[in-house]
Write an enzyme that holds these catalytic residues in place. Structure first.
Site, mmCIF file in Angstrom:
data_model
loop_
_atom_site.group_PDB
_atom_site.id
_atom_site.type_symbol
_atom_site.label_atom_id
_atom_site.label_comp_id
_atom_site.label_asym_id
_atom_site.label_seq_id
_atom_site.Cartn_x
_atom_site.Cartn_y
_atom_site.Cartn_z
ATOM 1 N N GLY A 134 39.855 45.307 41.008
ATOM 2 C CA GLY A 134 40.507 46.134 39.993
ATOM 3 C C GLY A 134 40.151 45.695 38.587
ATOM 4 O O GLY A 134 40.003 46.511 37.697
ATOM 5 N N GLU A 149 40.554 34.657 34.959
ATOM 6 C CA GLU A 149 40.022 35.235 33.733
ATOM 7 C C GLU A 149 39.170 34.303 32.885
ATOM 8 O O GLU A 149 38.235 34.734 32.214
ATOM 9 C CB GLU A 149 41.180 35.779 32.885
ATOM 10 C CG GLU A 149 41.393 37.231 33.149
ATOM 11 C CD GLU A 149 42.849 37.622 33.272
ATOM 12 O OE1 GLU A 149 43.173 38.696 32.783
ATOM 13 O OE2 GLU A 149 43.646 36.884 33.858
#
Lengths: 741, 334
Positions: A236, A699
């Protein structure tokens, strides 16, 4: 802890199901009597739908119904609160009115008996528009047409402006980043079915609990009547954190026609109606004293948002605390354009923000006459000056040094274009990387079952990162059960509330809850064992002398397998439930690291490639060495895509996205992987943050990558590219000038 | 779904007669263009004639030294064929630089010749496009035109590049396209097969309605030649050329005795650079002569807002390809 399964690198426990096709993704669900939806999407970026010609579509084979702004049930908006658990990024409901705010917006939904029939009929829908010729196609047009709005996440300390003028060295430069699209392999998809006023929806989602909350508000039905399931998702990158209009449209359609309905968002609309990383313009003003110490730092960004919602890309989020500087200003503003609403994309804020900051640091170092590595070492903050807090754990200097040594930074000849190999000019560049560590509240349930297995549930998701596996590792660590005896179930709102899979907070959030629930289950087990019918009847169940290890309860030299405890009392399981809280505010919790990048520029054929990357990452304790490394490697590759391939291009005349497919929106392929990617995981547990000392790793790897590439490109070519992506034409000589249209 | 008649042909004759002279009929080979464009509603055939059962799978060396390739030989099979690798290295390299393994396994020789443009304004079904809707205009000329738009052979009506790599190599080699149609069999010279857009960009090739490509026959390889394909793009694989060159040269000592140069990614058709070839003939190898010839190849090129870099990039594709070919003794062929 050397034999601990925490920190080991077991394979993903769901890996076999994925590679054999046994793992069900959203669109793999086909409830009985299911119909198919296909959207009709606006072909203008701004205006009004003035008419819909539905005759041909209605007569098309298999058509059941066609929904649009004059034929759609009345719904309610979600307040879109993350704290309430009902956040959506685009608050406008589909078919709410006849207004068009962006190209690729739903203007109708055709439902038919097959996918092909739905698609064919959708193409027969005639839409008339009153086109507004003032569509805002990009950031510059937005600022020019109506200026900016203030965003959040701003920060000011000292007097940045007053300490800029007259400083020994200073730079004032502006960077831009384009729209990027997440482009997960699996398209967004929903399968909605109703039984009475109860809704079940399979969704490719990074946040089932938030989606349930939003659907509850939108349909005005209790949360308990809604079940959102997302056991597997084909990634995603942030685009599936919050529900998008298609899920509302398909849920409403299913209720109206009284049949389950499936909708898969076509690839083209993955560029329009499911979020994107917005375009940014970032002005950086930095100044140092004579010795190259920062005395003033301003990071002022503007990002594009939609006409329906304000999304702020917090480009300066890292700038506040990465470097020590007494006079600092971070400001975020937005400007409205005719695009869909932007959303978080892997390392929101930090990915574009660190392109600007870490490029500017490189420029500042050169202006001050200091090696970029040394400049950073001299200026890294030792505490979080924006919050006036100590860092819980910060090893950025060690990360930088280790990566520099492994990379061979000392062999860098600082002179631009001085390092050559055959046709190629070699450039070395570096950048720091940084990401906030976040931990949220979480619930989980763990059952130790009489068949010798454990069953674990939590309504978080595994988005391909390995969450199933690290949760099983946690239970294994505390019970001694092997991974194959542990069943983990995620991605279903019927399980205890878990976090969205975003912000790199899943690990730090879920593991403490899983551990607490496991301990509760063990406690319940001990209660059974010490009860009057138990093997240890009369023993104090809280006593330290009653231990549970490797599936055995032991007291005073006597051991009983937990299975026998349960079976002896004809019990199915010992269960534990836990509800753990978010992080405290005693420290500034952040992850740190540094990228070192080698690029090769072949000026004879204008070819740029990233040939080597060494990254050292300080994310606290690593729970699974294999999946953790995989996260950083993947983020590095995504970062090099950001650096020199990716941009969603819009036609400046009308705001239509042009390269809305996998062929023309260029992401790195296997052949673009650098031959050497070396990831060093420092692995210092951050025990102030949680008992496992893990801060999350999804991240940080992408932050700073684009700057490291741009800095290396400067070293190779002498060209400072401040506008991503670094397309070859920006580095070429003798490109003829053409008047832009 | 949008319905069409589907027929499977057992012979070229039967295929042609089923297809007829209709403009709305289409032959189906690998399907990598046709099915894509049908799915996005850009091609709307009412009759699809599946030719995959036709016996057109051979690669044969003819008595006159030419090589005849059946229409259905896949890109993979052609690229891996020993004769092609040895005698037409440029063709094998061009094929392998295109698309992906999966696509090359499906894509056929004739289908590659017939592939449609990648211009996003052609494929969006909405924008003005003279190819899709003659007379509606060209949205690309003043739109976004970086990667799949041409600088050579463009017109006021269309600037889309022909996307093929294979055809660029064939343009350099020289070839003949054999077709069978309602009026019988005929041969079309390869350079005459693809048409410049001019005022009729909807006409992309020289086929008459109903004609079916049965073979592409390569000219005999130039004796003692060496050849190679160089493709330049953003990422390293799975992207259409921003600029590419197919080059074939023969040398006597340091002198170029013959040269063939064709370009991809920059032209509205597979682009043979005949003037550049003339400029190379008789010259000594070296950067000066290569650069001079490359400049000639792009004489008269028209840059647009986002693709002007293709003019220097295309020249680089020629110069580097020539440099590499003339430097490597071990690449001599034939």
């Amino acid at each position: 802890m050397s034999d601990s399964i925490i920190g080991a690198g077991p394979k993903r426990i769901d890996g076999q199901r994925k590679v054999t096709g046994a793992a069900p993704y959203a669109a793999d669900h086909h409830p009985d009597n299911m119909a198919y939806g296909y959207g009709v999407f606006s072909t203008i970026a701004r205006g009004t739908v003035t008419g819909l010609d539905l005759d041909a579509a209605r007569q098309s084979p298999g058509v059941i119904d066609i929904f649009h702004h004059d034929h759609f049930p009345e719904l309610h908006r979600s307040p879109s609160s993350m704290a309430q658990g009902n956040k959506v990024e685009e608050t406008r409901l589909p078919f709410e009115d006849n207004q068009v705010h962006y190209e690729g917006q739903f203007v109708a939904l055709v439902v038919a008996d097959t996918f092909e029939n739905a698609r064919a009929a959708a193409r027969k829908v005639g839409v008339s528009y009153q086109r507004d010729d003032n569509a805002i196609a990009n950031l510059d047009q937005g600022v020019k047409a109506h200026g900016t709005q203030k965003g959040q996440g701003n920060h000011e300390r000292g007097d940045a402006a007053g300490n800029f003028d007259g400083a020994a060295h200073s730079i004032d430069v502006t960077y831009t980043t384009p729209v990027e699209n997440h482009n997960p392999m699996e398209m967004h998809a929903s399968v909605a079915s109703w039984e009475g006023d109860r809704l079940t929806i399979f969704e490719s989602s990074q946040g089932v609990v938030q989606q349930r909350g939003a659907l509850s508000k939108i349909f005005g039905i209790p949360q308990e009547h809604i079940r959102v399931e997302s056991p597997f998702i084909g990634s995603g990158f942030g685009s599936k954190l919050w529900m998008w209009p298609h899920a509302v449209a398909v849920s409403a359609a299913a209720r109206e026609i009284g049949r389950p309905v499936q909708l898969v968002v076509p690839r083209q609309q993955m560029f329009t109606t499911t979020g994107h990383r917005p375009e940014t313009r970032q002005r950086m003003r930095l100044a140092t004293d004579e010795r190259g110490r920062l005395v003033s730092l301003r990071h002022e960004s503007i990002n594009t948002t939609s006409f329906t919602d304000q999304y702020v890309e917090t480009c300066g989020s890292v700038t506040k605390s990465l470097y020590s500087c007494p006079n600092l200003l971070v400001s975020h503003e937005t400007t409205r354009v005719n695009r869909g609403t932007p959303t978080s994309m892997r390392a929101p804020g930090a990915a574009p923000g660190l392109f600007a900051l870490e490029s500017a640091i490189d420029e500042m170092a050169l202006a001050a006459g200091v090696d970029p590595l040394e400049f950073r070492m001299n200026n890294y903050a030792t505490r979080d000056e924006s919050q006036d807090l100590d860092f819980s754990s910060n090893h950025i200097r060690e990360a930088t040094e280790k990566a520099a040594e492994k990379f061979g930074w000392q062999d860098r000849n600082p002179e631009v274009g001085s390092m050559r190999d055959g046709h190629e000019i070699i450039g070395y560049g570096m950048a720091a990387c940084n990401w906030e560590a976040i931990k949220r509240e979480c619930e989980a349930r763990v059952s130790l079952r009489a068949d010798g297995t454990a069953y674990v549930t939590c309504a978080t998701q595994d988005i391909g990162t390995g969450t199933y596996t690290i949760i099983a590792q946690t239970v294994s660590e505390l019970t001694g059960l092997p991974l194959e005896k542990i069943t983990v179930r995620l991605g279903d709102t019927s399980y205890p509330k878990g976090p969205i899979s975003g912000g790199s907070w899943t690990t730090a959030t879920t593991l403490p809850a899983i551990a607490a629930a496991t301990r509760e289950a063990i406690k319940e087990l001990k209660g059974y064992a010490t009860g009057e019918k138990g093997d240890f009847a009369g023993v104090d169940s809280d006593s330290d002398s009653l231990t549970f290890e490797n599936g055995q309860l032991t007291h005073d030299g006597q051991s009983v397998d937990y299975v026998d405890v349960l079976k002896g009392q004809k019990l199915a399981s010992a269960d534990g439930h836990a509800h753990t809280q978010g992080a405290d505010d005693k420290y500034s919790y952040r992850s740190f690291g540094a990228h070192f990048v080698e690029v090769r520029w072949d000026p004879g054929i204008s070819n740029l490639r990233v040939s080597r990357v060494v990254s050292a990452i300080d994310v606290g304790r690593v729970i699974n060495s294999m999946t953790a490394r995989n996260q950083v490697e993947g983020a590095i590759v995504m970062g090099l895509g950001m650096a020199h391939f990716e941009a969603t291009e819009y036609d400046a005349r009308n705001g239509r996205p042009v390269n809305n497919n996998y062929a023309e929106y260029v992401v790195p392929v296997h052949a673009d992987q650098p031959p050497e990617v070396d990831v060093i995981l420092l692995d210092y547990p951050d025990l102030a943050f949680n008992e496992f000392g893990a801060r999350g790793i999804g991240e940080i790897g992408i932050t700073g990558m684009a700057a490291a590439v741009a800095n290396a490109v400067y070293h190779a070519t002498g060209k400072r590219i401040r506008d991503l992506p670094i397309f070859k034409e920006k580095l070429m000589e003798n490109v003829p000038e053409v008047q832009s249209a | 779904m949008r319905e069409f008649d589907y027929a499977r042909a057992d012979s070229p004759r039967q295929a042609v007669s089923t297809h007829g002279r209709s403009e709305q009929a289409a032959y189906l080979a690998g399907g990598t263009t046709l099915l894509d464009l049908v799915k996005i509603d850009i091609m709307r055939p009412d009759q699809v004639v599946d030719i995959n059962r036709l016996d057109l799978n051979q690669i044969e060396t003819l008595n006159d030294g030419r090589t005849r390739i059946g229409a259905l030989v896949t890109n993979t099979a052609l690229a891996r064929d020993d004769r092609i690798k040895n005698e037409y290295a440029v063709l094998s390299e061009a094929l392998l630089s295109g698309a992906t393994t999966q696509l090359r396994n499906k894509a056929t020789t004739a289908g590659n010749v017939m592939q449609r443009v990648r211009c996003p304004y052609f494929r969006d079904g909405v924008s003005s496009c003279n190819k899709r809707e003659p007379g509606s205009g060209c949205a690309a000329i003043k739109g976004h035109n970086r990667s799949v738009h041409a600088v050579l052979g463009t017109s006021e009506q269309c600037i889309a590049t022909h996307p093929s790599d294979m055809c660029v190599a064939m343009a350099a080699i020289g070839a003949t396209v054999t077709v069978e149609g309602p009026d019988g069999q005929r041969d079309i010279g390869f350079l005459d097969f693809h048409l410049l857009p001019g005022d009729t960009p909807e006409r992309e090739h020289a086929l008459k309605p109903g004609e079916l490509i049965t073979h592409v026959t390569l000219d005999a390889p130039l004796e003692n030649s060496r050849s190679g394909y160089l493709k330049l793009r953003d990422r390293a694989s799975y992207q259409f050329a921003l600029a590419s060159s197919a080059v074939i040269v023969t040398l006597e000592g340091d002198t170029i005795t013959n040269a063939r140069v064709a370009l991809g990614g920059v032209g509205t058709k597979p682009w043979r650079a005949l003037e550049a070839e003339k400029a190379l003939k008789g010259q000594k190898i070296g950067e000066a002569s290569f650069t001079h010839a490359a400049g000639i190849a792009f004489k008269g090129a028209t840059p647009y807002a986002h693709n002007a870099f293709k003019i220097p990039l295309g020249q680089q594709a020629i110069v580097r390809n020539l440099t590499t070919l003339t430097a490597q003794e071990d690449r001599r062929t034939s």
